[in-house]
Write an enzyme that holds these catalytic residues in place. Structure first.
Site, mmCIF file in Angstrom:
data_model
loop_
_atom_site.group_PDB
_atom_site.id
_atom_site.type_symbol
_atom_site.label_atom_id
_atom_site.label_comp_id
_atom_site.label_asym_id
_atom_site.label_seq_id
_atom_site.Cartn_x
_atom_site.Cartn_y
_atom_site.Cartn_z
ATOM 1 N N ALA A 1 41.114 -76.919 10.016
ATOM 2 C CA ALA A 1 41.443 -78.337 10.174
ATOM 3 C C ALA A 1 40.628 -79.139 9.172
ATOM 4 C CB ALA A 1 41.110 -78.780 11.591
ATOM 5 N N GLU B 1 0.225 -62.744 33.638
ATOM 6 C CA GLU B 1 -0.853 -63.287 34.475
ATOM 7 C C GLU B 1 -2.020 -63.791 33.608
ATOM 8 O OE1 GLU B 1 -3.286 -60.538 36.903
ATOM 9 O OE2 GLU B 1 -2.179 -58.924 35.934
ATOM 10 N N GLU C 1 13.543 -60.651 12.436
ATOM 11 C CA GLU C 1 14.277 -59.932 13.494
ATOM 12 C C GLU C 1 14.990 -58.720 12.912
ATOM 13 O OE1 GLU C 1 16.747 -62.948 15.304
ATOM 14 O OE2 GLU C 1 15.109 -63.654 16.588
ATOM 15 N N LYS D 1 23.025 -59.684 17.550
ATOM 16 C CA LYS D 1 21.623 -59.426 17.165
ATOM 17 C C LYS D 1 20.832 -58.897 18.356
ATOM 18 C CE LYS D 1 18.719 -62.169 18.103
ATOM 19 N NZ LYS D 1 18.350 -63.400 17.487
ATOM 20 N N CYS E 1 26.916 -67.794 17.082
ATOM 21 C CA CYS E 1 26.089 -67.213 18.144
ATOM 22 C C CYS E 1 26.742 -65.971 18.743
ATOM 23 C CB CYS E 1 25.831 -68.249 19.235
ATOM 24 S SG CYS E 1 25.018 -67.558 20.669
ATOM 25 N N TYR F 1 13.297 -66.436 10.836
ATOM 26 C CA TYR F 1 13.791 -65.769 12.051
ATOM 27 C C TYR F 1 14.602 -64.509 11.711
ATOM 28 C CZ TYR F 1 13.162 -69.823 15.248
ATOM 29 O OH TYR F 1 12.675 -70.821 16.035
ATOM 30 N N CYS G 1 23.313 -64.580 17.561
ATOM 31 C CA CYS G 1 22.438 -64.264 18.707
ATOM 32 C C CYS G 1 22.892 -63.048 19.511
ATOM 33 C CB CYS G 1 22.367 -65.449 19.663
ATOM 34 S SG CYS G 1 22.334 -67.046 18.872
ATOM 35 N N HIS H 1 0.059 -60.170 39.833
ATOM 36 C CA HIS H 1 -0.662 -59.001 39.346
ATOM 37 C C HIS H 1 0.055 -57.713 39.730
ATOM 38 C CE1 HIS H 1 -4.175 -56.815 38.034
ATOM 39 N NE2 HIS H 1 -4.157 -56.123 39.154
#
Ligand code: NDP
Length: 451
Positions: free
Chosen positions: A115, A439, A181, A51, A43, A177, A48, A434
């Site tokens: 590990a 809305e 993107e 990006k 990420c 995705y 993320c 508004h």
């Protein structure tokens, strides 16, 4: 038996760091964590965060055009990828330091190395062995490349953030995705972009009308989308990369990006040796509390291939803490996961698509399509699309979908209402703000159709 640690975490991404930190600070546990690459994981380092910063960067070409339409005189002298990339990497380094400090300040002992599991309570760190009452595997995932001749010439999403220079043209394989993107980002940077997808519409799994609408808007923005198209091979030529589709069509590009899904990072971790069951894709099989087939070993995040999203890995980490350290077993509800695709325009979605909702009986479908005030004034042809899927019998809103600027922001708020079980009447009772795009969500009075 006395263990070196109460908890040993393998993997320093979003899920692993959260679990380690909370176990140490809130449960008083002795915690160790190993990370062989960079702290922050997919990420923060190669997903993320970079990006989204690239999304912001890529949208300025539109902002400059719009600025002129709004009376400014702004000139687009081109985008300097090297300067952006340098700043991007400084920001990623900053965030990596934040992650390291989070662990240090929590008293977590970190090991900057690979590990492996030796058995149900033992982890090897090179020559060293440490023991833990509980082991948490949070090793994430990695890009997957399909078996196509010449695929070694294709980039994966990790590579995009390190490109020496922007290509003039790019072919992006996939329709999920990352493919969508990256297509919007590259096109925003002025790169000639072609999305090549094997299915009949991009973003499989999303609501069909949403898929059609966003594909239409992306095409209007200059992305060439080729559907029902499979790649036969990729050849390295003196004129760039030549893609041959199964239809026989050939086309050359500077770069090819394989955005064809991701695989769990479970290889060579000593899982089988420790008796941990893994699935077909290599995912660690866990129960609803993230426990593997070996009672002392848990796994969270993309390595379990449940819902591969950062907030889910974090939620799984918190539920793991509740279950193991607070003795309050906690399952995760995967039913209502709001999500956004950061295309231009964005997609935001929560709840069921119309296809999924159809099994719940008669539905009222509310849709609206319009030109937003800002885009309209700027002379753009972009259209916002919103859709509510309502169960007729009890008026419950089952799904809420947007294709719009800021759809990611909007859907986060709509998700609160949907998670609370809002009905269409609740939406109707809500007073509009508004003038906004959102809305329209509370002013759709009559169903467009029934299904
Ligand atoms: P996705 O699973 O979303 O999409 C993979 C795409 O590749 C699909 O269109 C799939 O086609 C296609 N594909 C798979 N195998 C092949 C093949 N052999 N040949 C041609 N095409 C193929 O994966 P991504 O890599 O885009 O993203 C991985 C995950 O990361 C996402 O599912 C999501 O969970 C997460 N993510 C979330 C983001 C967000 O929240 N904004 C952003 C980026 C990633 P088909 O549909 O036919 O299977």
């Amino acid at each position: 038996m006395k263990f070196d640690y109460d908890l040993f975490v393998i993997g320093g991404g979003s899920g692993g760091v959260r679990a380690a930190r909370v176990a140490a600070t809130e449960a008083g546990a002795r915690v160790g964590l190993a990370e062989e690459d960079r702290y922050g994981g997919t990420c923060v380092i190669r997903g993320c965060v970079p990006k989204k910063l690239m999304v912001f960067a890529s949208e300025f070409s539109r902002h400059i055009e719009d600025a002129n339409a709004f009376g400014w005189s702004a000139q687009n002298d081109g985008f300097d990828w090297q300067s952006f990339r340098q700043k991007l990497h400084l920001e990623l380094e900053r965030l990596e330091t934040v992650y390291k400090n989070l662990l240090r300040n929590a008293g977590v002992e970190t090991f900057d190395q690979r590990a492996k599991l030796e058995d149900a309570h033992t982890v090897s760190l090179g020559e060293k062995r440490v023991t833990a009452r509980t082991i948490l595997v949070a090793t994430g995932g990695r890009p997957f490349k399909p078996d196509i001749p010449g695929i070694e010439n294709a980039l994966v999403s990790d590579d995009i953030f390190n490109l020496e220079e922007l290509p003039k043209s790019i072919a992006i394989i996939g329709g999920g995705y990352i493919a969508c993107e990256m297509a919007s980002i590259m096109s925003g940077f002025g790169v000639e972009t072609k999305l090549i997808y094997r299915g009949d519409q991009i973003l499989r799994g999303f609501d069909n009308e949403i898929r059609d609408h966003v594909a239409h808007e992306m095409s209007k923005n200059g992305i060439s989308i080729s559907l029902n198209a499979d790649i036969q091979r990729i050849n390295l030529t003196s004129n760039g990369l030549e893609i041959t589709e199964t239809s026989g069509r050939k086309q050359n590009f500077d770069q090819v990006l394989a955005a064809t899904g991701r695989m769990p990072n479970s290889d060579d971790l000593g899982l089988e040796k420790s008796g941990i069951e893994i699935g077909k894709k290599g995912e660690i099989l866990v129960d609803e509390y993230s426990k593997s087939s070996v009672g002392s070993v848990y796994a969270i995040g993309d390595v379990t291939d449940r819902s591969n999203l950062t907030p889910i890995a974090i939620r799984e980490a918190m539920s793991f803490i509740e279950t193991v350290f607070r003795d309050q077993p906690q399952k995760i509800d995967y039913d209502l996961i709001p999500t956004a695709v950061f295309t231009t325009p964005e997609v935001g979605t929560v709840g069921l698509s119309e296809q999924e909702a159809s099994k719940y009986g008669p539905l009222a479908i509310y849709t609206t399509k319009f030109k937003s005030m800002r885009e309209g004034f700027a002379g753009r042809e972009d259209r916002v699309f919103m859709k509510l899927i309502v169960e007729e019998q009890n008026q419950k809103v089952l799904g809420c979908h947007f294709v719009s600027p800021f759809a990611g922001e909007m859907v986060q708020l709509a998700a609160i209402a949907i998670t609370m079980g809002a009905t269409k009447l609740d939406f109707d009772k809500t007073i509009a703000v508004h003038p906004t795009i959102s809305e329209e969500l509370v002013t759709m009075r009559n169903p467009t159709r029934r299904a």
